[in-house]
Scaffold this motif. Structure first.
Motif, PDB file in Angstrom:
ATOM      1  N   PHE A  25     -21.459 -59.238 -58.236  1.00 42.38           N
ATOM      2  CA  PHE A  25     -21.184 -58.156 -57.284  1.00 42.38           C
ATOM      3  C   PHE A  25     -19.753 -58.129 -56.757  1.00 42.38           C
ATOM      4  CE2 PHE A  25     -20.984 -56.571 -52.906  1.00 42.38           C
ATOM      5  CZ  PHE A  25     -21.322 -55.245 -53.139  1.00 42.38           C
ATOM      6  N   LYS A  26     -19.234 -59.271 -56.286  1.00 42.95           N
ATOM      7  CA  LYS A  26     -17.905 -59.224 -55.649  1.00 42.95           C
ATOM      8  C   LYS A  26     -16.812 -58.850 -56.642  1.00 42.95           C
ATOM      9  CE  LYS A  26     -16.508 -64.132 -55.805  1.00 42.95           C
ATOM     10  NZ  LYS A  26     -16.017 -65.243 -54.967  1.00 42.95           N
ATOM     11  N   TYR A  27     -17.020 -59.185 -57.914  1.00 43.40           N
ATOM     12  CA  TYR A  27     -16.035 -58.812 -58.934  1.00 43.40           C
ATOM     13  C   TYR A  27     -16.240 -57.369 -59.373  1.00 43.40           C
ATOM     14  CZ  TYR A  27     -15.483 -63.846 -58.930  1.00 43.40           C
ATOM     15  OH  TYR A  27     -15.294 -65.152 -58.541  1.00 43.40           O
ATOM     16  N   ALA A  28     -17.489 -56.954 -59.470  1.00 45.21           N
ATOM     17  CA  ALA A  28     -17.780 -55.565 -59.814  1.00 45.21           C
ATOM     18  C   ALA A  28     -17.124 -54.615 -58.815  1.00 45.21           C
ATOM     19  CB  ALA A  28     -19.291 -55.347 -59.835  1.00 45.21           C
ATOM     20  N   ARG A  29     -17.236 -54.963 -57.542  1.00 39.22           N
ATOM     21  CA  ARG A  29     -16.651 -54.126 -56.488  1.00 39.22           C
ATOM     22  C   ARG A  29     -15.133 -54.053 -56.623  1.00 39.22           C
ATOM     23  NH1 ARG A  29     -17.856 -56.520 -50.791  1.00 39.22           N
ATOM     24  NH2 ARG A  29     -16.544 -58.148 -51.717  1.00 39.22           N
ATOM     25  N   GLU A  30     -14.495 -55.188 -56.896  1.00 41.57           N
ATOM     26  CA  GLU A  30     -13.039 -55.221 -57.021  1.00 41.57           C
ATOM     27  C   GLU A  30     -12.562 -54.406 -58.218  1.00 41.57           C
ATOM     28  OE1 GLU A  30     -10.607 -56.521 -55.149  1.00 41.57           O
ATOM     29  OE2 GLU A  30     -12.048 -57.127 -53.629  1.00 41.57           O
ATOM     30  N   TYR A  31     -13.208 -54.578 -59.352  1.00 43.25           N
ATOM     31  CA  TYR A  31     -12.796 -53.857 -60.560  1.00 43.25           C
ATOM     32  C   TYR A  31     -12.945 -52.352 -60.373  1.00 43.25           C
ATOM     33  CZ  TYR A  31     -11.926 -57.820 -63.678  1.00 43.25           C
ATOM     34  OH  TYR A  31     -11.379 -58.912 -64.285  1.00 43.25           O
ATOM     35  N   GLN A  32     -14.071 -51.919 -59.821  1.00 44.38           N
ATOM     36  CA  GLN A  32     -14.276 -50.489 -59.614  1.00 44.38           C
ATOM     37  C   GLN A  32     -13.264 -49.920 -58.627  1.00 44.38           C
ATOM     38  OE1 GLN A  32     -18.620 -49.031 -59.554  1.00 44.38           O
ATOM     39  NE2 GLN A  32     -18.803 -51.178 -58.994  1.00 44.38           N
ATOM     40  N   GLN A  33     -13.021 -50.640 -57.530  1.00 45.34           N
ATOM     41  CA  GLN A  33     -12.106 -50.133 -56.510  1.00 45.34           C
ATOM     42  C   GLN A  33     -10.683 -50.040 -57.032  1.00 45.34           C
ATOM     43  OE1 GLN A  33     -13.304 -49.131 -53.281  1.00 45.34           O
ATOM     44  NE2 GLN A  33     -11.370 -48.054 -53.582  1.00 45.34           N
ATOM     45  N   LYS A  34     -10.253 -51.056 -57.789  1.00 44.60           N
ATOM     46  CA  LYS A  34      -8.893 -51.029 -58.336  1.00 44.60           C
ATOM     47  C   LYS A  34      -8.717 -49.854 -59.287  1.00 44.60           C
ATOM     48  CE  LYS A  34      -7.078 -54.881 -56.593  1.00 44.60           C
ATOM     49  NZ  LYS A  34      -8.244 -55.484 -55.921  1.00 44.60           N
ATOM     50  N   LEU A  35      -9.728 -49.581 -60.084  1.00 46.39           N
ATOM     51  CA  LEU A  35      -9.625 -48.484 -61.044  1.00 46.39           C
ATOM     52  C   LEU A  35      -9.628 -47.128 -60.337  1.00 46.39           C
ATOM     53  CD1 LEU A  35      -9.511 -47.360 -63.868  1.00 46.39           C
ATOM     54  CD2 LEU A  35     -11.974 -47.754 -64.098  1.00 46.39           C
ATOM     55  N   VAL A  36     -10.510 -46.936 -59.385  1.00 49.87           N
ATOM     56  CA  VAL A  36     -10.575 -45.668 -58.648  1.00 49.87           C
ATOM     57  C   VAL A  36      -9.278 -45.428 -57.879  1.00 49.87           C
ATOM     58  CG1 VAL A  36     -11.676 -44.467 -56.719  1.00 49.87           C
ATOM     59  CG2 VAL A  36     -13.082 -45.563 -58.457  1.00 49.87           C
ATOM     60  N   ASP A  37      -8.796 -46.454 -57.193  1.00 53.24           N
ATOM     61  CA  ASP A  37      -7.549 -46.304 -56.419  1.00 53.24           C
ATOM     62  C   ASP A  37      -6.396 -45.870 -57.313  1.00 53.24           C
ATOM     63  OD1 ASP A  37      -8.867 -47.045 -54.145  1.00 53.24           O
ATOM     64  OD2 ASP A  37      -8.091 -49.097 -54.073  1.00 53.24           O
ATOM     65  N   ARG A  38      -6.299 -46.501 -58.485  1.00 50.41           N
ATOM     66  CA  ARG A  38      -5.186 -46.181 -59.383  1.00 50.41           C
ATOM     67  C   ARG A  38      -5.317 -44.768 -59.948  1.00 50.41           C
ATOM     68  NH1 ARG A  38      -1.363 -48.987 -62.508  1.00 50.41           N
ATOM     69  NH2 ARG A  38       0.189 -47.393 -63.003  1.00 50.41           N
ATOM     70  N   ILE A  39      -6.525 -44.368 -60.287  1.00 48.44           N
ATOM     71  CA  ILE A  39      -6.734 -43.019 -60.823  1.00 48.44           C
ATOM     72  C   ILE A  39      -6.283 -41.970 -59.810  1.00 48.44           C
ATOM     73  CG2 ILE A  39      -8.512 -41.308 -61.391  1.00 48.44           C
ATOM     74  CD1 ILE A  39     -10.037 -43.539 -62.832  1.00 48.44           C
ATOM     75  N   ARG A  77      -7.135 -60.898 -61.136  1.00 48.86           N
ATOM     76  CA  ARG A  77      -7.010 -60.264 -62.446  1.00 48.86           C
ATOM     77  C   ARG A  77      -7.519 -58.819 -62.437  1.00 48.86           C
ATOM     78  NH1 ARG A  77      -9.691 -63.901 -64.837  1.00 48.86           N
ATOM     79  NH2 ARG A  77      -7.937 -65.321 -65.154  1.00 48.86           N
ATOM     80  N   SER A  78      -8.371 -58.475 -61.495  1.00 44.53           N
ATOM     81  CA  SER A  78      -8.923 -57.124 -61.458  1.00 44.53           C
ATOM     82  C   SER A  78      -7.833 -56.067 -61.291  1.00 44.53           C
ATOM     83  CB  SER A  78      -9.941 -56.998 -60.322  1.00 44.53           C
ATOM     84  OG  SER A  78      -9.315 -57.127 -59.047  1.00 44.53           O
ATOM     85  N   GLY A  79      -6.747 -56.425 -60.627  1.00 42.01           N
ATOM     86  CA  GLY A  79      -5.661 -55.472 -60.436  1.00 42.01           C
ATOM     87  C   GLY A  79      -4.960 -55.122 -61.734  1.00 42.01           C
ATOM     88  N   SER A  80      -4.585 -56.153 -62.504  1.00 42.82           N
ATOM     89  CA  SER A  80      -3.872 -55.905 -63.756  1.00 42.82           C
ATOM     90  C   SER A  80      -4.782 -55.356 -64.842  1.00 42.82           C
ATOM     91  CB  SER A  80      -3.204 -57.192 -64.249  1.00 42.82           C
ATOM     92  OG  SER A  80      -4.169 -58.208 -64.457  1.00 42.82           O
ATOM     93  N   VAL A  81      -6.055 -55.740 -64.821  1.00 44.33           N
ATOM     94  CA  VAL A  81      -6.983 -55.280 -65.861  1.00 44.33           C
ATOM     95  C   VAL A  81      -7.538 -53.897 -65.535  1.00 44.33           C
ATOM     96  CG1 VAL A  81      -9.174 -55.722 -67.024  1.00 44.33           C
ATOM     97  CG2 VAL A  81      -7.586 -57.604 -66.619  1.00 44.33           C
ATOM     98  N   ALA A  82      -8.240 -53.777 -64.408  1.00 50.86           N
ATOM     99  CA  ALA A  82      -8.842 -52.485 -64.061  1.00 50.86           C
ATOM    100  C   ALA A  82      -7.793 -51.483 -63.585  1.00 50.86           C
ATOM    101  CB  ALA A  82      -9.903 -52.681 -62.985  1.00 50.86           C
ATOM    102  N   GLY A  83      -6.844 -51.947 -62.770  1.00 51.02           N
ATOM    103  CA  GLY A  83      -5.858 -51.043 -62.193  1.00 51.02           C
ATOM    104  C   GLY A  83      -4.712 -50.694 -63.107  1.00 51.02           C
TER     105      GLY A  83
END
Length: 328
Positions: A174-188, A109-115
């Protein structure tokens, strides 16, 4: 790691948003002077307009390159189209796939939500195009705060909103925090690359790569300065906003810095009242600068917490599974 307090918020941040003027009580912040119940504080946009200082345009040395075309807010992919839904067969197959292979939906879900959702939230806050009406939030930055209308300024505004979200993301396991942040940064940064090429018409890959490196350096610097400010005081916070968003402009109106600080504090307050699961499911939206965040009581917190629990109890499909807390 900063851990936000336990609490939550109902379906959206709108519950905490009200008329342009409400009673506001904060400690250890720029709002300390409004301690008495009879005192009130304006919405950030109104706060900024109270200044009577003359406007001095910032000298950017060069004329900013403006967009020559307009890209979609998100992508052209059908998945990001408003109202997109899978077919009945695809839904059934997908639910079965998730169940059989025990897919960790919080990571998926981190991809569709954060990304996607949170990326769009960050991008649209400072987004503008020549000869097009600005959103109310864009007017706050470019007309009320008098920031330069440049692509680099849009990037700084986007990075500020990324940091606001990252504070809440880092409070996830932690493992979800990392995924959400990475998906958002990558997309930006992927979006910045496309916009420089398509909207600004920069044909040199070397120039684009150089700009991306500069923006990445700015991201690291702004995150460090905002993090320091978050655990310090509002003087440090105001200084960080002045250096990053106001570009270190020596002629900046301090009332404008104060208004932006009040805006950031308001967003953090709302995020502080959201449960992990609500945030992880993409329920947060930034409060517009012409609205005020109204502090809530303990009883209101309990009521919202119960509503959230009841809502998520009804979500029983395999794709809706989550280990994120509904209590914090």
């Amino acid at each position: 790691m900063l851990r936000l307090n336990k609490a939550n918020i109902a379906h959206s941040a709108r519950y905490l948003s009200s008329t342009p003027r409400v009673c506001f009580q904060y400690r250890n912040s720029i709002l300390d002077k409004y301690k008495q119940e009879t005192e009130q504080i304006d919405a950030p946009s109104q706060l900024a307009k109270e200044s009577s200082l003359p406007i001095i345009e910032q000298d950017l040395k060069i004329k900013p390159r403006q967009a020559r075309m307009k890209m979609p807010l998100l992508s052209d992919h059908k998945v990001e189209s408003p109202g997109y839904e899978l077919s009945g067969f695809a839904k059934t197959f997908g639910e079965l796939f998730v169940k059989i292979f025990r897919i960790d939906m919080d990571i998926t879900r981190s991809g569709s939500v954060a990304g996607s959702l949170y990326f769009a939230e960050c991008k649209k806050q400072g987004l503008f195009y020549p000869n097009e009406p600005m959103s109310e939030t864009a007017k706050f930055y470019y007309e009320t705060l008098n920031l330069p209308k440049s692509f680099s300024q849009q990037v700084q505004i986007t990075l500020l909103h990324y940091w606001i979200l990252s504070v809440r993301m880092r409070a996830l396991p932690f493992k979800y925090a990392r995924e959400y942040q990475q998906k958002l940064v990558d997309r930006i940064f992927k979006d910045l690359e496309l916009r420089m090429s398509n909207e600004l018409g920069i044909n040199s890959n070397r120039i684009i790569e150089g700009n991306l490196k500069d923006y990445h350096t700015q991201l690291l610097g702004s995150v460090l300065s905002y993090d320091e400010a978050l655990v310090s005081d509002d003087i440090t916070f105001a200084s960080a906003l002045w250096r990053n968003v106001f570009n270190g402009n020596p002629n900046v109106d301090i009332r404008h810095v104060e208004a932006l600080l009040a805006y950031v504090r308001s967003q953090l307050y709302v995020l502080n009242k959201m449960t992990d699961r609500e945030f992880g499911f993409g329920r947060f939206k930034f409060i517009p600068p012409n609205e005020v965040v109204k502090p809530i009581s303990k009883s209101q917190e309990e009521q919202m917490r119960q509503k959230v629990k009841e809502e998520f109890e009804k979500m029983t499909l395999p794709s809706q599974k989550s280990v994120l807390s509904v209590d914090e």
